[in-house]
Design an enzyme around this catalytic site. Structure first.
Site, mmCIF file in Angstrom:
data_model
loop_
_atom_site.group_PDB
_atom_site.id
_atom_site.type_symbol
_atom_site.label_atom_id
_atom_site.label_comp_id
_atom_site.label_asym_id
_atom_site.label_seq_id
_atom_site.Cartn_x
_atom_site.Cartn_y
_atom_site.Cartn_z
ATOM 1 N N ARG A 1 92.440 67.236 7.309
ATOM 2 C CA ARG A 1 93.281 67.404 6.209
ATOM 3 C C ARG A 1 93.580 68.661 5.788
ATOM 4 N NH1 ARG A 1 90.465 62.764 2.718
ATOM 5 N NH2 ARG A 1 91.506 60.886 3.296
ATOM 6 N N ASP B 1 88.022 65.500 6.168
ATOM 7 C CA ASP B 1 88.233 66.471 5.134
ATOM 8 C C ASP B 1 88.665 67.521 5.888
ATOM 9 O OD1 ASP B 1 86.930 64.771 3.031
ATOM 10 O OD2 ASP B 1 85.373 65.177 4.096
ATOM 11 N N HIS C 1 80.008 65.202 2.589
ATOM 12 C CA HIS C 1 81.473 64.707 2.437
ATOM 13 C C HIS C 1 81.437 63.785 1.011
ATOM 14 C CE1 HIS C 1 84.770 61.993 3.452
ATOM 15 N NE2 HIS C 1 84.275 60.941 3.314
ATOM 16 N N ARG D 1 80.950 58.715 -3.854
ATOM 17 C CA ARG D 1 80.253 58.337 -2.797
ATOM 18 C C ARG D 1 78.766 57.948 -2.950
ATOM 19 N NH1 ARG D 1 84.441 61.827 -1.407
ATOM 20 N NH2 ARG D 1 86.022 61.103 0.011
HETATM 21 P P1 NAD Z 1 85.520 46.939 4.042
HETATM 22 O O1 NAD Z 1 84.986 46.321 2.954
HETATM 23 O O2 NAD Z 1 86.904 46.545 4.424
HETATM 24 O O3 NAD Z 1 84.808 46.554 5.261
HETATM 25 C C1 NAD Z 1 83.305 46.500 5.279
HETATM 26 C C2 NAD Z 1 82.668 45.375 6.062
HETATM 27 O O4 NAD Z 1 81.201 45.487 6.457
HETATM 28 C C3 NAD Z 1 83.174 44.175 5.793
HETATM 29 O O5 NAD Z 1 83.817 43.532 6.645
HETATM 30 C C4 NAD Z 1 81.783 43.279 5.558
HETATM 31 O O6 NAD Z 1 81.728 42.040 5.788
HETATM 32 C C5 NAD Z 1 80.927 44.400 6.555
HETATM 33 N N1 NAD Z 1 79.585 44.112 6.134
HETATM 34 C C6 NAD Z 1 78.651 44.300 4.980
HETATM 35 N N2 NAD Z 1 77.342 44.045 5.123
HETATM 36 C C7 NAD Z 1 77.420 43.965 6.386
HETATM 37 C C8 NAD Z 1 76.281 43.531 7.260
HETATM 38 N N3 NAD Z 1 75.073 43.529 6.966
HETATM 39 N N4 NAD Z 1 76.230 43.565 8.729
HETATM 40 C C9 NAD Z 1 77.590 43.538 9.160
HETATM 41 N N5 NAD Z 1 78.816 43.830 8.294
HETATM 42 C C10 NAD Z 1 78.467 43.733 7.119
HETATM 43 O O7 NAD Z 1 85.361 48.358 3.925
HETATM 44 P P2 NAD Z 1 85.999 49.634 4.469
HETATM 45 O O8 NAD Z 1 87.069 50.159 3.741
HETATM 46 O O9 NAD Z 1 86.223 49.285 5.771
HETATM 47 O O10 NAD Z 1 85.030 50.830 4.597
HETATM 48 C C11 NAD Z 1 83.787 50.687 5.373
HETATM 49 C C12 NAD Z 1 82.856 51.899 4.904
HETATM 50 O O11 NAD Z 1 83.345 53.061 5.304
HETATM 51 C C13 NAD Z 1 82.728 52.088 3.486
HETATM 52 O O12 NAD Z 1 81.036 52.553 3.281
HETATM 53 C C14 NAD Z 1 83.308 53.387 3.229
HETATM 54 O O13 NAD Z 1 83.129 53.949 2.128
HETATM 55 C C15 NAD Z 1 83.357 54.102 4.254
HETATM 56 N N6 NAD Z 1 84.422 55.168 4.655
HETATM 57 C C16 NAD Z 1 83.994 56.184 5.228
HETATM 58 C C17 NAD Z 1 84.768 57.225 5.416
HETATM 59 C C18 NAD Z 1 84.360 58.654 6.007
HETATM 60 O O14 NAD Z 1 85.258 59.638 6.006
HETATM 61 N N7 NAD Z 1 83.078 58.867 6.175
HETATM 62 C C19 NAD Z 1 86.164 57.035 5.217
HETATM 63 C C20 NAD Z 1 86.664 55.733 4.826
HETATM 64 C C21 NAD Z 1 85.593 54.778 4.649
#
Ligand code: NAD
Length: 295
Positions: free
Chosen positions: A151, A148, A175, A88
């Site tokens: 889970r 986490d 995380h 991450r």
């Molecule tokens: P994804 O690629 O499906 O979606 C990301 C979206 O962000 C895309 O639609 C993209 O167009 C958009 N985007 C990119 N730059 C942008 C901007 N400047 N303005 C507006 N929109 C913008 O990714 P995802 O699978 O949905 O994951 C999203 C984030 O969440 C990632 O950073 C991932 O690591 C994180 N995540 C965190 C957790 C957690 O527990 N904290 C869990 C899962 C995913």
């Protein structure tokens, strides 16, 4: 009247939008993404589902921040997700610029709202979001180790055949790779340490396993997001392990926090010496990462 905006309508953002609306947690939801056509498509698809469920909430897809005006809560899920094999923290540099740009746009139209960060590395991104917004620290928080911890408790239940409500176990710290399981608050003698450690190993690799198998994780994160939203909107004051600001370390990291309509309040819970020392290592990892970034 509750208004929520979600920035980033990718897999996590659009699934979270659906779960939030399906639970009827807001009156209006704005989905915003630079990929505007797909974003409008997600909103339309969800709207069709809502009509089938006979829910009255409004949902729109846009790339115009003006439509987020007057949000009670803005959830940021935009960014570049992890690729197989990436940690991450590898994402910091890529996502920090995106986060700062998003927050600058949000605060043009929202002088007072809560900000929930989901984008990874979530602890670093939450720190950046608070700095860029200047919002009170209890109103800016990250999803942290919420997922986490959910889970962890569910796997302990499976492993030992107990009920969730009997369990005072959670995950704190980053995380990410240095997350710390807290088992010292469990009833003494009831849970063998070896089996708890086996459960924890599954948590550490769990997210990565899903990413390897299907390219990302979104159902479980979306439900974890909706649980936080529910506690805010209904002022339930649930305890959830979120990325909260810790004054003494100047860092955001996962810690059990009370979640209410006022924001979040990190709890100071007793843990044992080993857990505390691992927690300090985790905090140190985050501080080193923050010092490499120009925030
Ligand atoms: P994804 O690629 O499906 O979606 C990301 C979206 O962000 C895309 O639609 C993209 O167009 C958009 N985007 C990119 N730059 C942008 C901007 N400047 N303005 C507006 N929109 C913008 O990714 P995802 O699978 O949905 O994951 C999203 C984030 O969440 C990632 O950073 C991932 O690591 C994180 N995540 C965190 C957790 C957690 O527990 N904290 C869990 C899962 C995913």
């Amino acid at each position: 009247m509750v208004k929520i905006s979600i920035i980033g309508s990718g897999r996590v953002g659009s699934t979270a939008a659906f779960v939030i609306l399906e639970r009827d947690l807001c009156d209006e939801l704005v989905l915003l993404d630079i990929a505007v056509e797909r974003c409008k498509g997600e909103a339309l698809d969800i709207r069709h589902a809502l009509s089938a469920m006979k829910t009255a909430s409004k949902v729109v897809g846009t790339d115009d921040y003006a439509l987020t005006k007057g949000s009670d809560l803005v959830i940021i899920t935009a960014g570049i997700p992890r690729k197989p094999g990436e940690s991450r923290l590898d994402l910091s540099k890529k996502n920090i610029g995106i986060m700062e740009e998003i927050v600058e746009n949000i605060i043009k139209f929202n002088k007072e709202c809560m900000l929930m960060v989901v984008s990874n590395p979530v602890d670093v991104m939450t720190y950046a979001a608070q700095k860029s917004s200047g919002f009170p620290k209890k109103k800016v928080f990250g999803l942290g180790t919420a997922l986490d911890s959910i889970r962890l408790r569910s796997l302990i239940c499976e492993e030992f055949g107990v009920e969730d409500k009997e369990l005072d176990a959670f995950i704190m710290g980053e995380h990410g790779d240095t997350m710390v399981p807290v088992f010292s608050r469990l009833e003494p003698g009831k849970f063998e340490r070896e089996r708890l450690d086996k459960v924890f190993r599954k948590i550490v690799t769990g997210g990565g396993d899903v990413i390897r198998m299907k390219g990302g994780t979104w159902f479980a994160p979306a439900v974890a997001v909706a649980d936080v939203v529910e506690s805010i909107v209904k002022d339930q004051k649930r305890t959830i392990s979120l990325s909260a600001y810790l004054e003494e370390y100047d860092v955001y990291t996962g810690i059990p926090s009370i979640v209410s309509k006022e924001g979040i309040e990190a709890l100071k819970l007793d843990t044992d010496e080993d857990e505390q020392s691992l927690f300090l290592t985790s905090v140190d990892t985050l501080k080193k990462e923050l010092s490499k970034l120009d925030i």
